[in-house]
Design an enzyme around this catalytic site. Structure first.
Site, mmCIF file in Angstrom:
data_model
loop_
_atom_site.group_PDB
_atom_site.id
_atom_site.type_symbol
_atom_site.label_atom_id
_atom_site.label_comp_id
_atom_site.label_asym_id
_atom_site.label_seq_id
_atom_site.Cartn_x
_atom_site.Cartn_y
_atom_site.Cartn_z
ATOM 1 N N CYS A 47 -72.703 76.687 -24.749
ATOM 2 C CA CYS A 47 -72.265 75.959 -25.784
ATOM 3 C C CYS A 47 -70.321 75.942 -25.425
ATOM 4 O O CYS A 47 -70.207 77.043 -26.625
ATOM 5 C CB CYS A 47 -72.714 75.766 -26.779
ATOM 6 N N CYS A 68 -69.459 75.147 -29.030
ATOM 7 C CA CYS A 68 -69.110 76.301 -29.957
ATOM 8 C C CYS A 68 -68.386 77.225 -29.673
ATOM 9 O O CYS A 68 -67.122 78.080 -30.181
ATOM 10 C CB CYS A 68 -70.283 76.925 -30.010
ATOM 11 N N ASP A 69 -68.114 77.936 -28.657
ATOM 12 C CA ASP A 69 -67.497 78.773 -27.959
ATOM 13 C C ASP A 69 -65.887 78.928 -27.126
ATOM 14 O O ASP A 69 -66.187 80.319 -26.626
ATOM 15 C CB ASP A 69 -68.756 79.680 -27.378
#
Lengths: 106, 305
Positions: free
Chosen positions: B134, B137-138
């Site tokens: 993701c 997200c990261d």
């Protein structure tokens, strides 16, 4: 009972208290850290007798996070007598956190 | 004597908690089994702009918690339990979890889907240590670094674009000779100076012990090249979470539970809601619709059994 967020000073005190300590290194901007939150609070309830279950916000304790070589979050580290016994990155369930504690505490 | 619920819901995403809300409001005794926290996949989405009623958008994690509280307000229960196995044909249906056994006259499968892994050795151990699924997200932790993106669809292209704004260099590895992504992504990606492409190629090995340090890429002619990188983002589609029901309910060739708009599966009294079911549009709004449908049919089933 929610897991308490601690600063570096409290971290050093806990390391000297002889009880095993579980630390969740997290940050407010980390989505998966939030997802772990509810389960981690339950862990604090369940294991509160045998373990100090706490959290460290790496944005507020940057030196500590660097010294403990926290490269990614969330990372959970289990300490005893000031030494890191084991760590786990982004556990995928409450059951996985429990298993991590049981496998490394005894 | 074991407690038998009218309905056991497996999974606490939008489909699961909507089923729980409707069930609780219909007077059914319902429990939601969730392994971590409410929300499912949407809990990792910072802003949801296509769930009606939130005119300024809503954070996915918060929406999940609100759905949980909404269902609990009418008496639905939540157990933070990881399901280990299920016997869906038993009477009552039997669900074995990390927190003990649960029994339900009906079961709603709301286990959702997750990112499809590459299936390479070491992939699981390196997840979160250089291997990610993701970018939203990261991605932020790769500021000024080199990352590899695997895939060629819309989500891979969107990930590559997101990362190109953060990373020093983005290398897209795709097994075809052109992107499958829609046109809107092509031009900005081709124009981005720090994005490179490896066409007709696939990642065959992950290097690194504690952390990912490089990936091995093989092209169509069998030539292998090691690419040093700090991160790898895998974006090759999604995989339904149906390992627990394999061999019990009918699945399609991609592993989704075969169920129509009624959400009824091949087993009476077992319903599949949300992304885990065969359907064309997988959205929060279609998942919540499924939750309501499942309870409607479960009520009929309960009245007859």
């Amino acid at each position: 009972m929610a897991a308490v967020n601690i600063n570096e000073k409290r971290f050093q005190e806990l390391m000297g208290e002889g009880k095993a300590v579980l630390v969740d290194y997290w940050a407010p901007w980390c989505g998966y850290c939030r997802r772990i939150g509810p389960a981690y609070d339950k862990i604090a309830d369940q294991f509160g007798g045998e373990l100090a279950v706490v959290k460290v916000n790496i944005d507020e304790a940057m030196d500590l996070a660097r010294r403990e070589q926290i490269e990614v979050i969330p990372t959970l580290v289990l300490y005893r007598d000031g030494k890191a016994l084991a760590s786990v990155v982004a556990p995928e369930s409450k059951a996985a956190i429990e298993e991590f504690i049981r496998n490394n505490l005894n | 004597m074991n407690r038998v619920y009218d309905m056991v819901v497996v999974g606490g995403g939008p489909g699961g908690y909507t089923a729980a809300l409707y069930a609780a409001r219909a007077g059914l005794d319902v429990v939601v089994l969730e392994k971590l926290s409410a929300g499912g996949q949407m809990a990792l989405t910072e802003m949801i702009d296509n769930y009606p009623g939130f005119d300024e958008g809503i954070d996915g994690f918060e929406l999940g918690e609100r759905m949980q509280r909404g269902a609990e307000r009418f008496g639905a229960q939540t157990e933070l339990a990881e399901v280990l196995s299920m016997d869906l044909k038993a009477e009552p249906k039997h669900v074995v979890t990390s927190e003990g056994d649960f029994y339900g006259r009906t079961v709603v499968i709301a286990t959702g889907a997750g990112p499809r892994p590459l299936g390479l050795p070491g992939e699981q151990a390196l997840t979160g240590r250089g291997v990610h699924y993701c970018a939203a997200c990261d991605g932020m932790r790769y500021r000024g670094k080199t990352v590899v993106v695997v895939g060629g669809g819309n989500s891979a292209a969107a990930d590559a674009l997101t990362l190109s704004r953060v990373a020093k260099k983005v290398i897209v590895v795709h097994r075809r000779d052109t992107l499958r992504a829609t046109k809107v992504y092509h031009e900005p990606l081709m124009r981005a100076e720090n994005v490179e492409f490896r066409w007709n190629s696939r990642v065959t090995d992950l290097m690194g012990q504690e952390k990912l340090t490089a990936v091995m890429v093989e092209n169509g002619s069998g030539v292998r090249q090691e690419l040093a990188c700090d991160g790898l983002f895998v974006s090759i589609g999604r995989k339904p979470s149906t390992d627990l029901v394999r061999g019990q309910t009918e699945l399609d060739e991609n592993g989704y539970i075969v169920a129509g708009e009624s959400t009824e599966t091949s087993i009476p009294g077992v319903y599949a809601v949300g992304d885990v079911r065969t359907k064309t549009v997988r959205q929060v709004v279609t998942a919540v619709a499924d939750g309501a449908c499942a309870v409607h049919h479960a009520e009929q089933y309960l009245a007859e059994h």
